[in-house]
Design an enzyme around this catalytic site. Sequence first.
Site, mmCIF file in Angstrom:
data_model
loop_
_atom_site.group_PDB
_atom_site.id
_atom_site.type_symbol
_atom_site.label_atom_id
_atom_site.label_comp_id
_atom_site.label_asym_id
_atom_site.label_seq_id
_atom_site.Cartn_x
_atom_site.Cartn_y
_atom_site.Cartn_z
ATOM 1 N N ARG A 104 0.837 -1.192 0.000
ATOM 2 C CA ARG A 104 0.000 0.000 0.000
ATOM 3 C C ARG A 104 0.873 1.243 0.000
ATOM 4 N NH1 ARG A 104 -4.585 0.482 4.527
ATOM 5 N NH2 ARG A 104 -2.739 0.503 5.858
ATOM 6 N N THR A 108 -0.951 7.532 -1.068
ATOM 7 C CA THR A 108 -2.281 7.418 -1.666
ATOM 8 C C THR A 108 -3.125 6.329 -1.030
ATOM 9 O OG1 THR A 108 -1.567 5.798 -3.325
ATOM 10 C CG2 THR A 108 -1.300 8.133 -3.865
ATOM 11 N N ASP A 201 -0.513 -3.963 12.823
ATOM 12 C CA ASP A 201 -0.029 -4.452 11.532
ATOM 13 C C ASP A 201 0.094 -5.968 11.590
ATOM 14 O OD1 ASP A 201 1.958 -5.326 9.466
ATOM 15 O OD2 ASP A 201 1.932 -3.184 8.996
ATOM 16 N N ASP A 204 3.579 -7.486 10.486
ATOM 17 C CA ASP A 204 4.634 -7.315 11.481
ATOM 18 C C ASP A 204 4.441 -8.261 12.658
ATOM 19 O OD1 ASP A 204 6.007 -5.391 10.087
ATOM 20 O OD2 ASP A 204 5.107 -3.701 11.129
#
Length: 210
Positions: A104, A108, A201, A204
């Site tokens: 990602r 944006t 996340d 992670d």
Amino acid sequence: MSTVHIYDHPLIQHKLSIIRDKNTSVKEFRESVSEISSLMCYEATRDLETEEIDIETPVGPAKVRQLAGKKLAIVPILRAGLGMVDGIISLIPSAKVGHIGLYRDPETLEPVEYYCKMPPDIANRDVFIVDPMLATGGSASAAITFIKKRYGCTRIRLLNLIAAPEGIARIQEDHPDVDIYVAAVDEKLNDHGYIVPGLGDAGDRIFGTK
């Protein structure tokens, strides 16, 4: 419009509480993601077609049922989606596994493709695209679009552990033919595109990176 299936099974919800906890270890997080994926796959495959066949048991002949028609393919969105594959494969060891790499863009929040490798017969399979988090929906929508256009896949399902309303809306708008399977729908996205309250996340936490 696609259907959203939310699984509130007690075992799924219990294990979901484990992966949400910020103090959960990498080992326990990884194991719990795999276990939730397995439980969700069990439910998501409830409507697969079967056919009757004749076999011989040690005692005598029997009519039994086995999976019929198209076979299955699992497509994790790298890298976090890899954490869901083993749990699904444990139930469906004959499934083939494709991979699609998307990240990602931090500015944006839109997906950028960097890797793709699929089984050669994926168009003839029921495809399960897997990714722990359905946040903005950009990556999942891009992955679905990609395998539809390049490989001609027509029977696709999306499996996520946690979704945001924004991600669900994006998939339903872009791909009304793709059903969504989730363990929880959370409140919203924050300014950084993370699901709130979510679990942080997922990649992670699965791989122990930051």
